[in-house]
Design an enzyme around this catalytic site. Structure first.
Site, PDB file in Angstrom:
ATOM      1  N   HIS A   8       0.822  -1.218   0.000  1.00 43.98           N
ATOM      2  CA  HIS A   8       0.000   0.000   0.000  1.00 43.98           C
ATOM      3  C   HIS A   8       0.856   1.267   0.000  1.00 43.98           C
ATOM      4  CE1 HIS A   8       1.081   0.764   4.179  1.00 43.98           C
ATOM      5  NE2 HIS A   8       0.904  -0.530   4.393  1.00 43.98           N
ATOM      6  N   GLU A  82      -2.200  -7.098   7.360  1.00 41.33           N
ATOM      7  CA  GLU A  82      -0.852  -7.052   7.918  1.00 41.33           C
ATOM      8  C   GLU A  82      -0.691  -8.030   9.075  1.00 41.33           C
ATOM      9  OE1 GLU A  82       2.215  -6.905   7.722  1.00 41.33           O
ATOM     10  OE2 GLU A  82       2.602  -4.754   7.466  1.00 41.33           O
TER      11      GLU A  82
END
Length: 226
Positions: A8, A82
């Site tokens: 990202h 994550e």
């Protein structure tokens, strides 16, 4: 199939060095949005049949320019999030960052039973990430973009990709909107096509002042993880 694995764009937590792993996570910075727009242009020539994101808002925001350009609706897969920071969540102090990076390093060294304090083991992380990737493969795409996270991508790729002479060491940073391209599947294995550790839109989109612990497993620059 071909997997385009993108980290990202820059978030406010990346700048402050906070371990932001919980839902929904902080937004992209202005630089992060510029990185996302540049990434869409950088991969414009790549075939994409689908776009997948995690449940964290930063992956949705990063994928948005590419999704708009391609007319593809991103699909959220919760397993792509994550690595859970557990007890270290939203901390930026030395002990927390060292503890998080140290746990990931332990996994990369082969001890997948080790648990992140208050979080998941390496085995649990790989199981949920494998399940997400298997869902993508079984959808029958020829090529898909996956927008995910720094430590998660580094750990999954390092444990699932076949050895390649051009693969960087685990200590090399994975900057915001870095891109790893793999070919293969779970049965035949994954082969590296390319590994761009810097923003795919250009090095000028980096922020050398950001702390960003999930993007750099070697913050001391000594060539060792943690």
């Amino acid at each position: 199939m071909r997997l385009l694995l993108m980290r990202h764009g820059q978030t406010h937590a990346n700048v402050s060095g906070e371990l932001d792993t919980a839902h929904p996570g902080l937004d992209l910075t202005d630089l992060g949005r510029a990185q996302a727009a540049a990434a869409a242009k950088a991969i414009a020539g790549e075939r994409l049949d689908a776009i997948y994101v995690s449940s964290r808002v930063r992956t949705h925001q990063t994928a948005a320019p590419t999704a708009e350009d391609r007319g593809i609706e991103p699909v959220q897969l919760d397993g792509l999030q994550e690595i859970d920071a557990g007890d270290f969540e939203m901390r930026s102090d030395h002990d927390a960052v060292a503890g998080y990076i140290g746990a990931v390093a332990t996994w990369l060294e082969g001890d997948l039973a080790h648990r992140m304090p208050g979080g998941e083991t390496g085995e649990e992380f790989l199981a949920r990430y494998d399940a997400a990737v298997r869902t993508i493969v079984e959808a029958g795409h020829d090529a898909a973009l996956v927008v995910s996270h720094g430590a998660a991508l580094r750990t999954w790729v390092s444990t699932r990709m076949a050895p390649h002479p051009d693969a960087p060491p685990a200590t090399q940073p994975l900057h915001n909107t870095a891109l790893i391209v793999l070919d293969g599947d779970h049965d035949s294995g994954w082969e590296m096509v390319s590994w761009q550790g810097h923003p795919v839109g250009g090095d000028f989109l980096e922020d050398p002042t950001a702390e960003d612990p999930t993007g750099d497993l070697d913050p001391d620059g000594d060539g060792e993880i943690g």
